[in-house]
Design a protein around this motif. Structure first.
Motif, PDB file in Angstrom:
ATOM      1  N   MET A  38     -29.354  -0.547  15.099  1.00  9.84           N
ATOM      2  CA  MET A  38     -27.945  -0.183  14.695  1.00  9.84           C
ATOM      3  C   MET A  38     -27.968   0.948  13.793  1.00  9.84           C
ATOM      4  SD  MET A  38     -25.468  -2.741  12.772  1.00  9.84           S
ATOM      5  CE  MET A  38     -23.654  -2.267  13.085  1.00  9.84           C
ATOM      6  N   ALA A  39     -27.438   2.206  14.222  1.00  9.54           N
ATOM      7  CA  ALA A  39     -27.447   3.412  13.224  1.00  9.54           C
ATOM      8  C   ALA A  39     -26.661   3.109  12.303  1.00  9.54           C
ATOM      9  CB  ALA A  39     -27.103   4.305  14.354  1.00  9.54           C
ATOM     10  N   TYR A  40     -26.961   3.638  11.102  1.00  5.54           N
ATOM     11  CA  TYR A  40     -26.247   3.401   9.730  1.00  5.54           C
ATOM     12  C   TYR A  40     -25.391   4.927   9.836  1.00  5.54           C
ATOM     13  CZ  TYR A  40     -24.992   3.476   4.682  1.00  5.54           C
ATOM     14  OH  TYR A  40     -24.386   3.504   3.721  1.00  5.54           O
ATOM     15  N   THR A  41     -23.938   4.615   9.478  1.00  6.31           N
ATOM     16  CA  THR A  41     -23.030   5.490   9.247  1.00  6.31           C
ATOM     17  C   THR A  41     -22.431   5.617   7.828  1.00  6.31           C
ATOM     18  OG1 THR A  41     -21.261   4.432  10.245  1.00  6.31           O
ATOM     19  CG2 THR A  41     -22.464   5.976  11.617  1.00  6.31           C
ATOM     20  N   THR A  42     -22.319   6.581   7.314  1.00  4.68           N
ATOM     21  CA  THR A  42     -21.648   6.595   5.789  1.00  4.68           C
ATOM     22  C   THR A  42     -19.919   6.048   6.072  1.00  4.68           C
ATOM     23  OG1 THR A  42     -20.965   8.758   6.246  1.00  4.68           O
ATOM     24  CG2 THR A  42     -22.781   8.222   5.157  1.00  4.68           C
ATOM     25  N   PRO A  43     -19.608   5.276   4.958  1.00  2.00           N
ATOM     26  CA  PRO A  43     -18.359   4.860   5.448  1.00  2.00           C
ATOM     27  C   PRO A  43     -17.285   5.979   5.098  1.00  2.00           C
ATOM     28  CG  PRO A  43     -19.236   3.922   3.377  1.00  2.00           C
ATOM     29  CD  PRO A  43     -20.106   4.608   4.263  1.00  2.00           C
ATOM     30  N   VAL A  44     -16.285   5.978   5.631  1.00  6.92           N
ATOM     31  CA  VAL A  44     -15.185   7.172   5.632  1.00  6.92           C
ATOM     32  C   VAL A  44     -13.753   6.381   5.445  1.00  6.92           C
ATOM     33  CG1 VAL A  44     -14.079   8.923   6.824  1.00  6.92           C
ATOM     34  CG2 VAL A  44     -16.363   8.668   7.163  1.00  6.92           C
ATOM     35  N   PRO A  45     -13.272   6.625   4.529  1.00  9.47           N
ATOM     36  CA  PRO A  45     -11.873   6.089   4.227  1.00  9.47           C
ATOM     37  C   PRO A  45     -10.845   6.405   5.304  1.00  9.47           C
ATOM     38  CG  PRO A  45     -12.353   7.674   2.476  1.00  9.47           C
ATOM     39  CD  PRO A  45     -13.640   7.527   3.266  1.00  9.47           C
ATOM     40  N   PRO A  46     -10.013   5.522   5.674  1.00  4.60           N
ATOM     41  CA  PRO A  46      -9.070   5.933   6.587  1.00  4.60           C
ATOM     42  C   PRO A  46      -7.955   6.989   6.015  1.00  4.60           C
ATOM     43  CG  PRO A  46      -8.593   3.570   5.681  1.00  4.60           C
ATOM     44  CD  PRO A  46      -9.836   4.079   5.272  1.00  4.60           C
ATOM     45  N   SER A  47      -7.731   7.858   7.106  1.00  8.74           N
ATOM     46  CA  SER A  47      -6.447   8.982   6.574  1.00  8.74           C
ATOM     47  C   SER A  47      -5.377   8.450   6.252  1.00  8.74           C
ATOM     48  CB  SER A  47      -6.604  10.035   7.624  1.00  8.74           C
ATOM     49  OG  SER A  47      -6.065   9.413   8.687  1.00  8.74           O
ATOM     50  N   PRO A  48      -4.572   8.713   5.278  1.00  7.33           N
ATOM     51  CA  PRO A  48      -3.388   8.099   4.843  1.00  7.33           C
ATOM     52  C   PRO A  48      -2.315   8.151   5.928  1.00  7.33           C
ATOM     53  CG  PRO A  48      -3.510  10.105   3.449  1.00  7.33           C
ATOM     54  CD  PRO A  48      -5.159   9.861   4.287  1.00  7.33           C
ATOM     55  N   ALA A  49      -1.446   7.183   6.102  1.00 12.69           N
ATOM     56  CA  ALA A  49      -0.594   7.203   6.993  1.00 12.69           C
ATOM     57  C   ALA A  49       0.687   7.936   6.680  1.00 12.69           C
ATOM     58  CB  ALA A  49      -0.436   5.799   7.563  1.00 12.69           C
ATOM     59  N   ILE A  50       1.254   8.651   7.309  1.00 14.44           N
ATOM     60  CA  ILE A  50       2.484   9.304   6.782  1.00 14.44           C
ATOM     61  C   ILE A  50       3.691   8.160   7.145  1.00 14.44           C
ATOM     62  CG2 ILE A  50       4.355  11.046   6.910  1.00 14.44           C
ATOM     63  CD1 ILE A  50       1.847  13.117   7.763  1.00 14.44           C
ATOM     64  N   ARG A  51       4.213   7.819   6.053  1.00 13.91           N
ATOM     65  CA  ARG A  51       5.316   6.774   6.324  1.00 13.91           C
ATOM     66  C   ARG A  51       6.699   7.766   6.494  1.00 13.91           C
ATOM     67  NH1 ARG A  51       4.754   2.813   1.477  1.00 13.91           N
ATOM     68  NH2 ARG A  51       3.959   4.570   0.520  1.00 13.91           N
ATOM     69  N   PRO A  52       7.551   7.051   7.524  1.00 16.36           N
ATOM     70  CA  PRO A  52       8.657   7.744   7.928  1.00 16.36           C
ATOM     71  C   PRO A  52       9.903   7.642   6.656  1.00 16.36           C
ATOM     72  CG  PRO A  52       8.287   6.295   9.818  1.00 16.36           C
ATOM     73  CD  PRO A  52       7.300   6.077   8.449  1.00 16.36           C
ATOM     74  N   GLY A  53       9.741   6.400   6.136  1.00 13.77           N
ATOM     75  CA  GLY A  53      10.784   6.393   4.748  1.00 13.77           C
ATOM     76  C   GLY A  53      10.574   7.453   3.653  1.00 13.77           C
ATOM     77  N   VAL A  54       9.231   7.586   3.397  1.00 10.53           N
ATOM     78  CA  VAL A  54       8.849   8.571   2.464  1.00 10.53           C
ATOM     79  C   VAL A  54       9.098   9.933   2.820  1.00 10.53           C
ATOM     80  CG1 VAL A  54       6.854   9.377   1.008  1.00 10.53           C
ATOM     81  CG2 VAL A  54       7.021   7.074   1.393  1.00 10.53           C
ATOM     82  N   LEU A  55       8.864  10.396   4.025  1.00 13.22           N
ATOM     83  CA  LEU A  55       9.143  11.652   4.514  1.00 13.22           C
ATOM     84  C   LEU A  55      10.449  12.024   4.483  1.00 13.22           C
ATOM     85  CD1 LEU A  55       7.749  14.085   5.770  1.00 13.22           C
ATOM     86  CD2 LEU A  55       8.246  13.372   8.074  1.00 13.22           C
ATOM     87  N   PHE A  56      11.397  10.833   5.017  1.00 10.99           N
ATOM     88  CA  PHE A  56      12.872  11.336   4.971  1.00 10.99           C
ATOM     89  C   PHE A  56      13.306  11.154   3.450  1.00 10.99           C
ATOM     90  CE2 PHE A  56      17.242   9.342   4.947  1.00 10.99           C
ATOM     91  CZ  PHE A  56      17.782  10.145   5.735  1.00 10.99           C
ATOM     92  N   ALA A  57      12.643  10.519   2.649  1.00 17.26           N
ATOM     93  CA  ALA A  57      13.299  10.729   1.164  1.00 17.26           C
ATOM     94  C   ALA A  57      12.906  12.295   0.650  1.00 17.26           C
ATOM     95  CB  ALA A  57      12.611   9.445   0.176  1.00 17.26           C
ATOM     96  N   ILE A  58      11.732  12.474   0.885  1.00 13.70           N
ATOM     97  CA  ILE A  58      11.356  14.022   0.489  1.00 13.70           C
ATOM     98  C   ILE A  58      12.393  15.046   1.134  1.00 13.70           C
ATOM     99  CG2 ILE A  58       9.486  15.700   0.502  1.00 13.70           C
ATOM    100  CD1 ILE A  58       7.523  13.430   0.260  1.00 13.70           C
ATOM    101  N   LEU A  59      12.658  14.935   2.164  1.00 16.35           N
ATOM    102  CA  LEU A  59      13.359  15.852   3.063  1.00 16.35           C
ATOM    103  C   LEU A  59      14.954  15.653   2.519  1.00 16.35           C
ATOM    104  CD1 LEU A  59      12.167  15.639   6.843  1.00 16.35           C
ATOM    105  CD2 LEU A  59      11.830  17.573   5.243  1.00 16.35           C
ATOM    106  N   LEU A  60      15.341  14.718   2.424  1.00 16.49           N
ATOM    107  CA  LEU A  60      16.846  14.437   1.916  1.00 16.49           C
ATOM    108  C   LEU A  60      16.995  14.856   0.330  1.00 16.49           C
ATOM    109  CD1 LEU A  60      19.379  13.126   2.354  1.00 16.49           C
ATOM    110  CD2 LEU A  60      18.618  11.097   1.349  1.00 16.49           C
ATOM    111  N   THR A  61      15.800  14.678  -0.360  1.00 16.08           N
ATOM    112  CA  THR A  61      15.826  15.172  -1.866  1.00 16.08           C
ATOM    113  C   THR A  61      15.885  16.841  -1.789  1.00 16.08           C
ATOM    114  OG1 THR A  61      14.838  13.424  -2.531  1.00 16.08           O
ATOM    115  CG2 THR A  61      14.685  15.265  -3.983  1.00 16.08           C
ATOM    116  N   GLY A  62      15.204  17.151  -0.977  1.00 17.98           N
ATOM    117  CA  GLY A  62      15.161  18.942  -0.964  1.00 17.98           C
ATOM    118  C   GLY A  62      16.532  19.482  -0.391  1.00 17.98           C
TER     119      GLY A  62
END
Length: 64
Positions: A1-25
């Motif tokens: 078994m090959a050893y790989t360095t752990p990579v954290p998952p990329s953050p998911a873009i939540r639609p609610g947060v994106l909508f709040a940012i666009l609405l505020t702008g």
């Protein structure tokens, strides 16, 4: 078994947060377009640029 360095998952873009940012702008842009410019000194006369009937600022003060 090959050893790989752990990579954290990329953050998911939540639609609610994106909508709040666009609405505020959008609200901020609309308020910036509609509110008058506030002067810091209430006693100073306000100088307005000459405008034509379209609302465009005239660059020249010569008569047409």
């Amino acid at each position: 078994m090959a050893y790989t360095t752990p990579v954290p998952p990329s953050p998911a873009i939540r639609p609610g947060v994106l909508f709040a940012i666009l609405l505020t702008g959008a609200i901020g842009f609309a308020l910036g377009q509609s509110l008058p410019l506030v002067s810091t000194n209430g006693n100073a006369p306000s100088l307005t640029a000459p405008e034509d009937w379209h609302g465009n600022v005239r660059r020249s003060h010569w008569s047409n």
